[in-house]
Design a protein around this motif. Sequence first.
Motif, PDB file in Angstrom:
ATOM      1  N   GLY A  25       0.817  -1.202   0.000  1.00 46.49           N
ATOM      2  CA  GLY A  25       0.000   0.000   0.000  1.00 46.49           C
ATOM      3  C   GLY A  25       0.855   1.257   0.000  1.00 46.49           C
ATOM      4  N   SER A  26       0.165   2.360   0.006  1.00 44.76           N
ATOM      5  CA  SER A  26       0.835   3.655  -0.010  1.00 44.76           C
ATOM      6  C   SER A  26       1.473   3.932   1.343  1.00 44.76           C
ATOM      7  CB  SER A  26      -0.180   4.759  -0.341  1.00 44.76           C
ATOM      8  OG  SER A  26       0.409   6.021  -0.190  1.00 44.76           O
ATOM      9  N   ARG A  27       2.714   4.389   1.302  1.00 42.79           N
ATOM     10  CA  ARG A  27       3.405   4.740   2.542  1.00 42.79           C
ATOM     11  C   ARG A  27       3.204   6.203   2.906  1.00 42.79           C
ATOM     12  NH1 ARG A  27       6.395   0.696   4.514  1.00 42.79           N
ATOM     13  NH2 ARG A  27       6.795  -1.060   3.106  1.00 42.79           N
ATOM     14  N   SER A  28       2.527   6.932   2.033  1.00 43.09           N
ATOM     15  CA  SER A  28       2.215   8.327   2.342  1.00 43.09           C
ATOM     16  C   SER A  28       0.933   8.451   3.156  1.00 43.09           C
ATOM     17  CB  SER A  28       2.082   9.137   1.053  1.00 43.09           C
ATOM     18  OG  SER A  28       1.019   8.639   0.251  1.00 43.09           O
ATOM     19  N   LYS A  29       0.123   7.394   3.160  1.00 39.49           N
ATOM     20  CA  LYS A  29      -1.118   7.399   3.928  1.00 39.49           C
ATOM     21  C   LYS A  29      -0.860   6.911   5.349  1.00 39.49           C
ATOM     22  CE  LYS A  29      -4.427   6.414   0.204  1.00 39.49           C
ATOM     23  NZ  LYS A  29      -5.467   5.453  -0.242  1.00 39.49           N
ATOM     24  N   ARG A  43      -1.171   4.401   8.249  1.00 39.66           N
ATOM     25  CA  ARG A  43      -1.321   2.945   8.194  1.00 39.66           C
ATOM     26  C   ARG A  43      -1.863   2.431   9.525  1.00 39.66           C
ATOM     27  NH1 ARG A  43       4.499   1.078   6.854  1.00 39.66           N
ATOM     28  NH2 ARG A  43       4.973   3.055   7.866  1.00 39.66           N
ATOM     29  N   GLU A  54     -10.404   2.679   3.534  1.00 39.63           N
ATOM     30  CA  GLU A  54      -9.896   3.326   2.324  1.00 39.63           C
ATOM     31  C   GLU A  54     -10.603   4.650   2.074  1.00 39.63           C
ATOM     32  OE1 GLU A  54      -7.292   3.706  -0.798  1.00 39.63           O
ATOM     33  OE2 GLU A  54      -7.330   2.152   0.750  1.00 39.63           O
ATOM     34  N   ALA A 109      -4.710   3.485   5.120  1.00 46.63           N
ATOM     35  CA  ALA A 109      -4.305   2.223   4.500  1.00 46.63           C
ATOM     36  C   ALA A 109      -4.260   1.127   5.556  1.00 46.63           C
ATOM     37  CB  ALA A 109      -2.944   2.362   3.832  1.00 46.63           C
TER      38      ALA A 109
END
Length: 419
Positions: free
Chosen positions: A192-196, A198, A399, A404
Amino acid sequence: MKPPVLSRLTWAWLGSLALFAGAAGVMVYSARTGEGPGRIALPVDRIEIFARNAPPAPGSEERIEAPVLRQPPAGEIKLAQTAPGEDSEDGLVLIYPGGDDLRTDDEDDLLYEDDYLDDESDDVRYSADDVIITIPGAKKATPVAAASLGPSIRPIPDPDSAMLRVTALGNTPRVAADGRRPVSYYARPYEGSRSKPRVAVIVGGLGLNAAVTERAIDDLPPEVSLSFAPYAKNLDFWTKKARDAGHEVLIELPMEGYGVNAQALGAAGLLTSRAPEENLQRLDWLMARFGGYFAATNYMGAKFSADADALGPVLDRLKNSGVGYIDDTGAASRSAGGLPIATVTRMIPAAADDADLRDVKRELAALENAAKRDGFALGKTYAYAATIDEIAVWARGLEQKGIAQAPASALLRTSAATR
């Protein structure tokens, strides 16, 4: 002359023989004449044949071809006639091929593909024996790729013998000769995105109740990590089922807590009153209960985790075995010494029924807020049916909230040596 006296059993046998003879006669008559009850056949490779009333001509082979689905080219073939009040438009045609004789019929209101058109006229030509079904307005279905109905299922590998150490108490994890470690080999990859923000969740206490365990494996998203109790039965079966469903798994280590009867932890409980060698022997038995786990986690353990002399050797053994550790007491990180470790952010209450779900929802909301604040958050709970259902519903909405969902292994950090 008097008729012979026969017993009731004899009359019964005579009646049965008469019925049998009559049925046989009807069958012979039907076979010779072709009359009698209609026949029903359901061949796999042909169209269904219902109620055949007459046999085929001698020497001929009866065959009905499978239907052909055709869509006439737009602008070339139109409905010759339409029902009152309906517009003329293209449609789908099911053609059951018949004989070879062709005829024309300008007044027929059926559709045919261009192969059935007369080259010298616009009249529709078709076989008199064809059976045609028209679906006005329908369009031929366009094949589409199967859409994903949920998170991708990527099974976790089965235990690798190269990462197993043989002991007197069973096989325990170890670092392979090529450097592979269980903490990464058996972890679910996070893509998944690491900017979101978690968020990860662990559901523990599995294996003790078969119905709840199966429910957790089947109903929870594969990103949810599953922790199994060491005293449960059939752990190889349940943990393999979990890994096949994409869940990474953990082993629970029963540890001494404050105000908890040590006997409740079982014979393999880790206690501050035991010598390190005794605890390590019990740890080896616990770690050999099943394979394929990426980390261990505590069950209870507030008192044991606060004692660095008791906890330190246990964490060293985990580190040397190549597995990680997830702590929900907040005290283990001081003794980690280079072990991949994560600390639980929020403990989610185990809802025994729907009345306790308010507390579950409150803690899940707090977990979301912690993830938004710190960039990540880790929750842990124990398996109850109502809790599992609530987590499954909650996870589907993450989401849309810009959060994430990640496996617990994605939150592990290697701590610096502090001892």
